[in-house]
Scaffold this motif. Structure first.
Motif, mmCIF file in Angstrom:
data_model
loop_
_atom_site.group_PDB
_atom_site.id
_atom_site.type_symbol
_atom_site.label_atom_id
_atom_site.label_comp_id
_atom_site.label_asym_id
_atom_site.label_seq_id
_atom_site.Cartn_x
_atom_site.Cartn_y
_atom_site.Cartn_z
ATOM 1 N N GLY A 200 56.242 27.921 -103.554
ATOM 2 C CA GLY A 200 54.904 27.818 -102.885
ATOM 3 C C GLY A 200 54.216 29.020 -103.121
ATOM 4 N N GLU A 201 54.639 30.239 -102.962
ATOM 5 C CA GLU A 201 54.035 31.801 -102.557
ATOM 6 C C GLU A 201 53.962 32.185 -103.909
ATOM 7 O OE1 GLU A 201 56.741 34.363 -100.610
ATOM 8 O OE2 GLU A 201 57.535 33.357 -98.999
ATOM 9 N N THR A 202 54.512 31.867 -104.615
ATOM 10 C CA THR A 202 53.793 32.195 -106.027
ATOM 11 C C THR A 202 52.895 31.179 -106.331
ATOM 12 O OG1 THR A 202 56.646 33.006 -106.943
ATOM 13 C CG2 THR A 202 54.678 31.903 -108.768
ATOM 14 N N PHE A 203 52.968 29.972 -106.411
ATOM 15 C CA PHE A 203 51.671 29.123 -106.578
ATOM 16 C C PHE A 203 50.270 29.777 -106.131
ATOM 17 C CE2 PHE A 203 48.680 26.043 -105.254
ATOM 18 C CZ PHE A 203 48.137 25.243 -106.392
ATOM 19 N N GLU A 204 50.302 30.343 -104.729
ATOM 20 C CA GLU A 204 49.333 30.570 -104.454
ATOM 21 C C GLU A 204 49.130 32.628 -104.874
ATOM 22 O OE1 GLU A 204 48.268 31.669 -99.554
ATOM 23 O OE2 GLU A 204 50.350 31.412 -100.065
ATOM 24 N N LEU A 205 49.431 33.002 -104.649
ATOM 25 C CA LEU A 205 49.020 34.401 -105.933
ATOM 26 C C LEU A 205 48.283 34.170 -107.460
ATOM 27 C CD1 LEU A 205 52.820 36.590 -104.955
ATOM 28 C CD2 LEU A 205 50.043 36.521 -104.392
ATOM 29 N N LEU A 206 48.948 33.277 -107.995
ATOM 30 C CA LEU A 206 48.783 32.464 -109.353
ATOM 31 C C LEU A 206 47.190 32.832 -108.964
ATOM 32 C CD1 LEU A 206 51.822 31.015 -111.118
ATOM 33 C CD2 LEU A 206 51.016 33.610 -111.594
ATOM 34 N N ARG A 207 46.799 31.726 -108.329
ATOM 35 C CA ARG A 207 45.596 31.525 -107.634
ATOM 36 C C ARG A 207 44.753 31.823 -106.889
ATOM 37 N NH1 ARG A 207 42.795 28.420 -108.304
ATOM 38 N NH2 ARG A 207 42.582 26.678 -107.084
ATOM 39 N N ALA A 208 45.215 33.224 -106.732
ATOM 40 C CA ALA A 208 44.404 34.468 -105.542
ATOM 41 C C ALA A 208 43.946 35.291 -106.955
ATOM 42 C CB ALA A 208 45.063 34.863 -104.791
ATOM 43 N N ALA A 209 44.782 35.271 -108.652
ATOM 44 C CA ALA A 209 44.507 36.471 -109.783
ATOM 45 C C ALA A 209 43.244 35.356 -110.346
ATOM 46 C CB ALA A 209 46.057 36.564 -110.549
ATOM 47 N N GLY A 210 43.149 34.213 -110.214
ATOM 48 C CA GLY A 210 42.724 33.995 -110.785
ATOM 49 C C GLY A 210 42.457 32.669 -111.357
ATOM 50 N N LEU A 211 43.811 32.299 -111.106
ATOM 51 C CA LEU A 211 44.194 30.720 -112.343
ATOM 52 C C LEU A 211 43.753 29.666 -111.828
ATOM 53 C CD1 LEU A 211 46.050 33.635 -113.434
ATOM 54 C CD2 LEU A 211 48.086 31.057 -113.728
ATOM 55 N N SER A 212 43.518 28.706 -112.602
ATOM 56 C CA SER A 212 43.420 27.602 -112.529
ATOM 57 C C SER A 212 45.377 26.436 -111.607
ATOM 58 C CB SER A 212 42.507 26.395 -112.920
ATOM 59 O OG SER A 212 43.270 26.579 -114.170
ATOM 60 N N ALA A 413 50.662 41.675 -102.552
ATOM 61 C CA ALA A 413 50.555 40.189 -101.695
ATOM 62 C C ALA A 413 50.059 41.035 -100.635
ATOM 63 C CB ALA A 413 51.076 39.321 -101.281
ATOM 64 N N ALA A 414 50.518 41.694 -100.014
ATOM 65 C CA ALA A 414 50.031 42.340 -98.752
ATOM 66 C C ALA A 414 48.499 43.119 -98.681
ATOM 67 C CB ALA A 414 51.042 43.471 -98.293
ATOM 68 N N GLN A 415 48.136 43.781 -99.668
ATOM 69 C CA GLN A 415 46.442 44.123 -99.869
ATOM 70 C C GLN A 415 45.864 42.655 -99.797
ATOM 71 O OE1 GLN A 415 46.822 46.565 -103.276
ATOM 72 N NE2 GLN A 415 47.378 48.699 -101.937
ATOM 73 N N ALA A 416 46.238 41.793 -100.356
ATOM 74 C CA ALA A 416 45.492 40.922 -100.346
ATOM 75 C C ALA A 416 45.131 39.695 -98.914
ATOM 76 C CB ALA A 416 45.427 39.945 -101.526
ATOM 77 N N GLY A 417 46.318 39.916 -98.497
ATOM 78 C CA GLY A 417 46.124 39.628 -97.377
ATOM 79 C C GLY A 417 46.673 37.632 -97.507
ATOM 80 N N ILE A 418 47.538 37.679 -98.240
ATOM 81 C CA ILE A 418 47.655 36.648 -98.811
ATOM 82 C C ILE A 418 49.685 36.586 -98.642
ATOM 83 C CG2 ILE A 418 49.326 35.083 -100.261
ATOM 84 C CD1 ILE A 418 46.589 36.462 -102.221
ATOM 85 N N ALA A 419 50.141 36.383 -97.564
ATOM 86 C CA ALA A 419 51.838 35.523 -96.781
ATOM 87 C C ALA A 419 52.657 35.447 -98.177
ATOM 88 C CB ALA A 419 52.360 34.740 -95.747
ATOM 89 N N ALA A 420 53.148 36.150 -98.282
ATOM 90 C CA ALA A 420 54.565 36.258 -99.056
ATOM 91 C C ALA A 420 56.123 36.369 -98.690
ATOM 92 C CB ALA A 420 54.216 37.043 -100.630
ATOM 93 N N PRO A 421 56.436 35.623 -97.036
ATOM 94 C CA PRO A 421 57.744 36.295 -96.010
ATOM 95 C C PRO A 421 58.796 36.160 -97.684
ATOM 96 C CG PRO A 421 56.841 34.204 -95.893
ATOM 97 C CD PRO A 421 55.519 34.808 -96.858
ATOM 98 N N VAL A 422 58.780 35.578 -98.204
ATOM 99 C CA VAL A 422 60.104 35.524 -99.205
ATOM 100 C C VAL A 422 60.255 36.464 -100.157
ATOM 101 C CG1 VAL A 422 61.645 33.806 -99.915
ATOM 102 C CG2 VAL A 422 60.685 33.020 -98.812
ATOM 103 N N PHE A 423 59.628 36.648 -101.284
ATOM 104 C CA PHE A 423 59.047 37.662 -101.813
ATOM 105 C C PHE A 423 59.810 38.572 -100.770
ATOM 106 C CE2 PHE A 423 55.746 35.352 -104.798
ATOM 107 C CZ PHE A 423 57.370 35.855 -105.835
ATOM 108 N N ALA A 424 58.100 39.304 -100.037
ATOM 109 C CA ALA A 424 58.642 40.046 -99.037
ATOM 110 C C ALA A 424 60.225 40.767 -98.003
ATOM 111 C CB ALA A 424 57.370 40.983 -98.211
ATOM 112 N N SER A 425 60.427 39.677 -97.873
ATOM 113 C CA SER A 425 61.725 39.962 -96.800
ATOM 114 C C SER A 425 63.100 39.839 -97.954
ATOM 115 C CB SER A 425 61.775 38.684 -95.646
ATOM 116 O OG SER A 425 62.529 37.528 -96.590
ATOM 117 N N SER A 426 62.857 38.917 -99.550
ATOM 118 C CA SER A 426 63.944 39.713 -99.959
ATOM 119 C C SER A 426 64.320 40.897 -100.588
ATOM 120 C CB SER A 426 63.735 38.297 -101.166
ATOM 121 O OG SER A 426 63.530 37.118 -100.742
#
Length: 480
Positions: A200-212, A413-426
């Motif tokens: 889910g975090e991956t999908f959110e990042l891809l969308r934030a980067a402009g992917l449909s 993710a942090a700079q864009a304000g996108i929560a990525a708790p599993v990426f970051a905690s891992s």
């Protein structure tokens, strides 16, 4: 003419139970079936009776009597009180040596209790984890039975026959005594939580980067052809490509962002805390689901400000590759944490669980099945005492290779304000584990300051206390 006796019985004709009964029938077994509401039994017979040999019974006594001895009975009922009530209903009709198998998502501590109570009466109780969902129950799940070795001699061949297979190897093996099977299934589900959250975090990042949404779906589809190949990546691509039947919009955009959970992820984290095993990524995935459903918090926090959740990406393809590498690394950490808990729990509860066997039976049939699991099986087969999957010879170099991308993704993710708790905690787990020295010395110094909890020194053994409120002299409290 005498009716044939059933080889095995299944109680509970909801989708999972009925599909498991059908799977058994497809493999040539005569299957007794029973449900508290008899109409469900009748419906299974009406809809699927032609698929094999079933014996439907309205009463629990007739159900038990229809099974050949020693009887093998699988419970596919709701975990908790319903399981206890069904067991209590069955027991008066059983004979010594009969087997009750609980195939639901029961808490392994309940399984330990039930096994002790039921074995004292002369019966076998087998707590069994079953993964693969409704489809897997019908076509071949991953099966994780506990209980006595004697019960597995009777029940095991049937479970192995209906399980998923990798080549000639069944995705089923005896895990260990009493609660071991449900314990391993609990950890499976904990890893599943982390896996889904980081997807889910991956999908959110891809969308934030402009992917449909369609482009994100295609990205996951391509990833499923490589080292990320797994059931969850496969169905993520399929789910994202699905249009809403009502509006035609991407279905994911009309699904409310509020995730539910049934307890196994929470149990994984609670048990890890009791065992002293760090499972940061799994814990964050549980908390992420909890936060998604905390409506009052989300409403109150809507006034908070921060970045606009849009990523400015100079090279989109490079960013997508960074995310792919970070996703692989974070998945590895989830498996590493889960297998560490299995290893530690197996030692704590005296189960002597083979971590390699757990990896082997998860290669197909289950929800977290993935290409990576064959590598994991090989690593734990080569070194059964492997403490951390991250340090395995086939894993550590790849984590090193993907390190820079992993860090870039967490920073972005942090700079864009996108929560990525599993990426970051891992990543934090990885860095804390590899650090030659961490900040726990500060914690222990503070604990000694306010609570006289003592500390250990790096240059000599023993436990020490400093007279913080006095002359700051040091006293050796103990030798070890």
């Amino acid at each position: 003419m005498t009716k044939p006796k059933a080889n095995i019985g299944v109680v509970g004709m909801a989708v999972m139970g009925s599909n498991l009964a059908r799977n058994l029938a497809h493999h040539g077994y005569v299957v007794a079936i029973h449900n508290r509401t008899h109409a469900k039994t009748e419906k299974v017979l009406a809809d699927h009776g032609h698929e094999g040999t079933f014996i439907g019974s309205e009463s629990i006594q007739d159900f038990v009597n229809s099974i050949d001895r020693p009887r093998s009975i699988i419970l596919m009922v709701k975990a908790g009180a319903s399981t206890d009530a069904t067991i209590a209903e069955l027991l008066p009709h059983l004979n010594e040596g009969d087997i009750i198998m609980d195939g639901g998502n029961s808490n392994f501590r309940d399984t330990i209790r039930r096994e002790a109570e039921i074995s004292a009466k002369g019966f076998h109780f087998v707590g069994t984890g079953i993964s693969g969902g409704e489809y897997g129950a019908l076509t071949g799940p991953a099966i994780m039975p506990g209980g006595t070795p004697e019960s597995y001699k009777t029940l095991g061949p049937m479970l192995e026959a209906i399980s998923a297979h990798v080549g000639d190897e069944p995705c089923c093996t005896w895990i260990g005594p009493n609660g071991a099977g449900h314990f391993v299934k609990m950890i499976h589900n904990g890893i599943e939580y982390a896996d889904m959250q980081v997807i889910g975090e991956t999908f959110e990042l891809l969308r934030a980067a402009g992917l449909s949404v369609a482009e994100a779906a295609e990205t996951f589809r391509k990833w499923n052809e490589g080292e990320l190949s797994s059931y969850l990546i496969e169905i993520t691509a399929e789910m994202l490509a699905q249009a809403d039947p009502q509006t035609g919009a991407p279905l994911v955009d009309v699904i409310k962002d509020r995730a539910g959970m049934k307890g196994t992820g929470t149990w994984t984290v609670q048990t890890a805390l009791e065992l002293g095993v760090p499972v940061n990524g799994i814990a964050e995935s549980v908390f992420a689901r909890a936060l998604s459903s905390h409506d009052d918090l989300r409403t109150a926090a809507s006034v908070l400000t921060g970045p606009d959740r849009v990523l400015e990406v100079a090279d989109r393809e490079s960013f997508i590759e960074d995310v792919r590498q970070a996703l692989w690394a974070s998945k590895v950490v989830a498996y590493s944490q889960g297998f560490d808990e299995i290893r530690t729990g197996g030692e704590e509860f005296g189960w002597n669980i083979s971590v390699a066997d757990a990896a082997k039976i998860w290669r197909d049939g289950c929800i977290i099945r993935a290409k990576l699991l064959e590598d994991i099986r090989q690593e734990y087969s080569a070194d059964p005492q492997l403490v951390s999957l991250m340090a395995a010879p086939s894993i550590a170099p790849k984590l090193g290779e993907y390190n820079a991308a992993w860090r870039r993704v967490v920073v972005a993710a942090a700079q864009a304000g996108i929560a990525a708790p599993v990426f970051a905690s891992s990543l934090a787990y990885y860095d804390m584990a590899r650090a030659p020295r961490n900040n726990a010395a500060v914690t222990q110094g503070l604990r000694d300051f306010f609570g006289s909890h003592t500390y250990e020194r790096i240059d000599t053994p023993g436990h020490y206390h400093l007279e913080w409120s006095g002359d700051r002299s040091e006293t050796k409290i103990s030798e070890d």
